[in-house]
Design a protein around this motif. Structure first.
Motif, PDB file in Angstrom:
ATOM      1  N   ALA A 114      41.504  35.282  23.770  1.00 15.64           N
ATOM      2  CA  ALA A 114      42.269  35.640  24.961  1.00 15.64           C
ATOM      3  C   ALA A 114      42.341  37.151  25.132  1.00 15.64           C
ATOM      4  O   ALA A 114      42.174  37.675  26.239  1.00 15.64           O
ATOM      5  N   VAL A 115      42.577  37.867  24.034  1.00 12.32           N
ATOM      6  CA  VAL A 115      42.658  39.325  24.102  1.00 12.32           C
ATOM      7  C   VAL A 115      41.311  39.913  24.521  1.00 12.32           C
ATOM      8  O   VAL A 115      41.242  40.817  25.380  1.00 12.32           O
ATOM      9  N   VAL A 116      40.237  39.407  23.933  1.00 10.19           N
ATOM     10  CA  VAL A 116      38.901  39.922  24.281  1.00 10.19           C
ATOM     11  C   VAL A 116      38.575  39.617  25.734  1.00 10.19           C
ATOM     12  O   VAL A 116      38.018  40.458  26.459  1.00 10.19           O
ATOM     13  N   MET A 117      38.919  38.426  26.207  1.00  6.00           N
ATOM     14  CA  MET A 117      38.639  38.061  27.595  1.00  6.00           C
ATOM     15  C   MET A 117      39.334  39.000  28.568  1.00  6.00           C
ATOM     16  O   MET A 117      38.724  39.488  29.520  1.00  6.00           O
ATOM     17  N   ILE A 167      48.210  48.295  49.853  1.00  4.08           N
ATOM     18  CA  ILE A 167      48.235  46.977  50.486  1.00  4.08           C
ATOM     19  C   ILE A 167      46.804  46.545  50.761  1.00  4.08           C
ATOM     20  O   ILE A 167      46.019  47.301  51.348  1.00  4.08           O
ATOM     21  N   ALA A 168      46.460  45.343  50.305  1.00  5.62           N
ATOM     22  CA  ALA A 168      45.109  44.818  50.514  1.00  5.62           C
ATOM     23  C   ALA A 168      44.889  44.505  51.985  1.00  5.62           C
ATOM     24  O   ALA A 168      45.814  44.106  52.693  1.00  5.62           O
ATOM     25  N   GLU A 169      43.658  44.670  52.444  1.00  5.81           N
ATOM     26  CA  GLU A 169      43.302  44.337  53.821  1.00  5.81           C
ATOM     27  C   GLU A 169      41.964  43.598  53.828  1.00  5.81           C
ATOM     28  O   GLU A 169      41.008  44.046  53.160  1.00  5.81           O
ATOM     29  N   PRO A 170      41.886  42.496  54.608  1.00  7.28           N
ATOM     30  CA  PRO A 170      43.002  41.867  55.332  1.00  7.28           C
ATOM     31  C   PRO A 170      44.055  41.345  54.356  1.00  7.28           C
ATOM     32  O   PRO A 170      43.733  40.927  53.249  1.00  7.28           O
ATOM     33  N   VAL A 171      45.299  41.352  54.800  1.00  6.20           N
ATOM     34  CA  VAL A 171      46.418  41.094  53.882  1.00  6.20           C
ATOM     35  C   VAL A 171      46.332  39.696  53.279  1.00  6.20           C
ATOM     36  O   VAL A 171      46.452  39.530  52.053  1.00  6.20           O
ATOM     37  N   ASP A 172      46.112  38.681  54.090  1.00  6.31           N
ATOM     38  CA  ASP A 172      46.120  37.299  53.589  1.00  6.31           C
ATOM     39  C   ASP A 172      44.980  37.064  52.601  1.00  6.31           C
ATOM     40  O   ASP A 172      45.188  36.558  51.490  1.00  6.31           O
ATOM     41  N   ALA A 173      43.776  37.438  53.015  1.00  4.35           N
ATOM     42  CA  ALA A 173      42.618  37.193  52.153  1.00  4.35           C
ATOM     43  C   ALA A 173      42.685  38.037  50.884  1.00  4.35           C
ATOM     44  O   ALA A 173      42.394  37.565  49.775  1.00  4.35           O
ATOM     45  N   GLY A 174      43.074  39.290  51.033  1.00  8.29           N
ATOM     46  CA  GLY A 174      43.148  40.161  49.860  1.00  8.29           C
ATOM     47  C   GLY A 174      44.210  39.714  48.882  1.00  8.29           C
ATOM     48  O   GLY A 174      43.985  39.683  47.666  1.00  8.29           O
ATOM     49  N   SER A 175      45.389  39.346  49.412  1.00 10.42           N
ATOM     50  CA  SER A 175      46.455  38.887  48.527  1.00 10.42           C
ATOM     51  C   SER A 175      46.080  37.587  47.834  1.00 10.42           C
ATOM     52  O   SER A 175      46.362  37.387  46.650  1.00 10.42           O
ATOM     53  N   ALA A 176      45.410  36.690  48.568  1.00 10.18           N
ATOM     54  CA  ALA A 176      44.990  35.421  47.966  1.00 10.18           C
ATOM     55  C   ALA A 176      44.002  35.653  46.835  1.00 10.18           C
ATOM     56  O   ALA A 176      44.059  34.985  45.790  1.00 10.18           O
ATOM     57  N   GLN A 177      43.090  36.612  47.007  1.00 10.36           N
ATOM     58  CA  GLN A 177      42.128  36.883  45.949  1.00 10.36           C
ATOM     59  C   GLN A 177      42.809  37.482  44.730  1.00 10.36           C
ATOM     60  O   GLN A 177      42.452  37.165  43.586  1.00 10.36           O
ATOM     61  N   LEU A 178      43.794  38.346  44.956  1.00 13.41           N
ATOM     62  CA  LEU A 178      44.509  38.929  43.827  1.00 13.41           C
ATOM     63  C   LEU A 178      45.226  37.854  43.027  1.00 13.41           C
ATOM     64  O   LEU A 178      45.206  37.863  41.791  1.00 13.41           O
ATOM     65  N   PHE A 179      45.857  36.910  43.716  1.00 13.31           N
ATOM     66  CA  PHE A 179      46.561  35.829  43.017  1.00 13.31           C
ATOM     67  C   PHE A 179      45.585  34.849  42.367  1.00 13.31           C
ATOM     68  O   PHE A 179      45.922  34.201  41.370  1.00 13.31           O
ATOM     69  N   SER A 180      44.384  34.724  42.922  1.00 12.00           N
ATOM     70  CA  SER A 180      43.417  33.777  42.363  1.00 12.00           C
ATOM     71  C   SER A 180      42.948  34.185  40.977  1.00 12.00           C
ATOM     72  O   SER A 180      42.442  33.351  40.216  1.00 12.00           O
ATOM     73  N   ALA A 181      43.096  35.453  40.633  1.00  7.42           N
ATOM     74  CA  ALA A 181      42.663  35.908  39.308  1.00  7.42           C
ATOM     75  C   ALA A 181      43.382  35.152  38.204  1.00  7.42           C
ATOM     76  O   ALA A 181      42.789  34.811  37.173  1.00  7.42           O
ATOM     77  N   THR A 182      44.665  34.864  38.412  1.00  7.50           N
ATOM     78  CA  THR A 182      45.432  34.139  37.396  1.00  7.50           C
ATOM     79  C   THR A 182      44.924  32.713  37.239  1.00  7.50           C
ATOM     80  O   THR A 182      44.741  32.220  36.118  1.00  7.50           O
ATOM     81  N   GLY A 183      44.700  32.027  38.355  1.00  6.43           N
ATOM     82  CA  GLY A 183      44.185  30.661  38.282  1.00  6.43           C
ATOM     83  C   GLY A 183      42.815  30.591  37.633  1.00  6.43           C
ATOM     84  O   GLY A 183      42.527  29.671  36.854  1.00  6.43           O
ATOM     85  N   GLN A 184      41.966  31.560  37.940  1.00  9.19           N
ATOM     86  CA  GLN A 184      40.637  31.575  37.328  1.00  9.19           C
ATOM     87  C   GLN A 184      40.727  31.838  35.830  1.00  9.19           C
ATOM     88  O   GLN A 184      39.984  31.244  35.039  1.00  9.19           O
ATOM     89  N   TYR A 185      41.627  32.720  35.443  1.00  5.72           N
ATOM     90  CA  TYR A 185      41.820  32.986  34.014  1.00  5.72           C
ATOM     91  C   TYR A 185      42.257  31.721  33.284  1.00  5.72           C
ATOM     92  O   TYR A 185      41.736  31.398  32.217  1.00  5.72           O
ATOM     93  N   ALA A 231      42.615  45.383  41.566  1.00  2.97           N
ATOM     94  CA  ALA A 231      42.287  45.256  40.146  1.00  2.97           C
ATOM     95  C   ALA A 231      42.417  43.816  39.689  1.00  2.97           C
ATOM     96  O   ALA A 231      43.283  43.063  40.149  1.00  2.97           O
ATOM     97  N   LEU A 232      41.560  43.448  38.760  1.00  8.38           N
ATOM     98  CA  LEU A 232      41.621  42.137  38.114  1.00  8.38           C
ATOM     99  C   LEU A 232      42.663  42.201  37.012  1.00  8.38           C
ATOM    100  O   LEU A 232      42.547  42.998  36.078  1.00  8.38           O
ATOM    101  N   GLN A 233      43.685  41.366  37.088  1.00 13.34           N
ATOM    102  CA  GLN A 233      44.741  41.380  36.092  1.00 13.34           C
ATOM    103  C   GLN A 233      45.483  40.048  36.091  1.00 13.34           C
ATOM    104  O   GLN A 233      45.361  39.253  37.030  1.00 13.34           O
ATOM    105  N   VAL A 234      46.234  39.833  35.026  1.00 14.60           N
ATOM    106  CA  VAL A 234      47.032  38.618  34.877  1.00 14.60           C
ATOM    107  C   VAL A 234      48.477  39.030  34.681  1.00 14.60           C
ATOM    108  O   VAL A 234      48.842  39.535  33.610  1.00 14.60           O
ATOM    109  N   PRO A 235      49.322  38.839  35.672  1.00 12.98           N
ATOM    110  CA  PRO A 235      50.730  39.212  35.513  1.00 12.98           C
ATOM    111  C   PRO A 235      51.477  38.195  34.651  1.00 12.98           C
ATOM    112  O   PRO A 235      51.221  36.997  34.709  1.00 12.98           O
ATOM    113  N   GLY A 236      52.409  38.679  33.858  1.00  7.56           N
ATOM    114  CA  GLY A 236      53.218  37.778  33.042  1.00  7.56           C
ATOM    115  C   GLY A 236      52.493  37.322  31.789  1.00  7.56           C
ATOM    116  O   GLY A 236      51.321  37.614  31.564  1.00  7.56           O
ATOM    117  N   TRP A 237      53.219  36.566  30.961  1.00  9.17           N
ATOM    118  CA  TRP A 237      52.656  36.109  29.681  1.00  9.17           C
ATOM    119  C   TRP A 237      52.252  34.637  29.719  1.00  9.17           C
ATOM    120  O   TRP A 237      51.415  34.201  28.938  1.00  9.17           O
TER     121      TRP A 237
END
Length: 212
Positions: free
Chosen positions: A124-127, A68-86, A155-161
Motif C-alpha cells: 500500500a505504501v509503495v502504491m 478549482i477544477a474546470e469544468p467543475v463537475d467533471a474535474g471534481s468527479a475525476q478527483l474523487f474517482s482516485a479513491t475508488g480506483q485505489y 493531483a492524484l491522492q487518497v484523502p483519509g485513512w
C-alpha cells in the motif's frame, strides 16, 4: 539404598530444523519483496487509470486563493474517482497477495499471516508513493506561489485513512479462501523429503515424506 535413576537425555535435534527455519525466513523475505514489486505495479496502474490529471485555475475567494477544477463537475468527479480506483486495485491485488501468502506458508499459517499483513501494508505504501510521484503536485500547495488566474493540474491522492484498508482486507480474504478451500497437509508431513521426527515409546523415529 538404591541409587536414583538419572533422567533420560533430551532427544537429539531433528535434522532439518535449522533448514526449515531458514526456509521460512527466505519465504518471508520473498513475500515482502514480491509485495513491494506488486505495489510498484499497482501504483503505475493507478496513475494510468486516473490520468490525465484534470486542469483548473486559481481563483480569489473570500477564504483566499483557491484552486478549482474546470469544468467543475467533471474535474471534481475525476478527483474523487482516485479513491475508488485505489480501493479497487488495492483490494484485487490484496486478494492475490493473500492467496500467494497462504499457499507459501502452509504449516505456519499464523506467522505467515502476520508476514502477509506487513507485506500488504508495504504494498500500500509503495502504491501510494509511486502513484503520487507520477502525479503533478497538490495544487493547493502551489496557489500562493502561482497567484490568481494561474492554470494548475490536479493531483492524484487518497484523502483519509480508511481507503488504505483495501490492501490488508483483500489479503485477509484471499488468505481465508485458500486456507478453507485448499486441502490441508497431513500432520507430521514435510515438503521435499525432509525427515520428520515422531516420538514413539520414548524414542525417536524419522520418516521421510516423498515429494508428490
Amino acid at each position: 539404598m538404591s541409587t536414583p535413576t538419572p533422567p533420560p537425555p533430551p532427544p537429539p535435534p531433528v535434522p532439518g530444523t535449522r533448514r526449515g527455519v531458514l526456509r521460512r525466513v527466505l519465504v518471508a523475505v520473498g513475500i515482502l519483496a514480491g509485495a513491494a514489486g506488486l505495489g510498484w505495479v499497482a501504483g503505475q496502474a493507478w496513475w494510468q487509470w486516473w490520468s490525465p490529471a484534470p486542469t483548473g485555475f486559481v481563483y480569489e475567494t473570500a477564504e483566499g486563493l483557491r484552486w478549482i477544477a474546470e469544468p467543475v463537475d467533471a474535474g471534481s468527479a475525476q478527483l474523487f474517482s482516485a479513491t475508488g480506483q485505489y480501493v479497487a486495485i488495492g483490494s484485487a491485488l490484496g486478494v492475490l497477495l493473500g492467496c500467494v501468502v497462504a499457499a507459501l506458508t502452509r504449516g505456519w499459517e499464523l506467522a505467515g499471516l502476520a508476514v502477509g499483513l506487513v507485506a500488504a501494508a508495504l504494498a500500500a505504501v509503495v502504491m501510494v508513493t509511486v502513484g503520487t510521484d507520477l502525479s503533478p503536485p497538490d495544487p493547493a500547495s502551489l496557489v500562493e506561489e502561482a497567484g490568481a488566474g494561474a492554470e494548475l493540474r490536479g493531483a492524484l491522492q487518497v484523502p483519509g485513512w480508511s481507503p488504505h484498508v483495501a490492501w490488508p482486507a483483500g489479503l485477509l480474504l484471499g488468505h481465508l479462501a485458500v486456507t478453507l478451500l485448499a486441502p490441508r497437509r497431513p500432520r507430521g508431513s514435510s515438503v521435499g523429503g525432509e525427515p520428520v521426527a515422531r516420538h514413539v515409546g520414548g524414542g525417536q523415529r524419522r520418516d521421510h515424506v516423498q515429494r508428490s
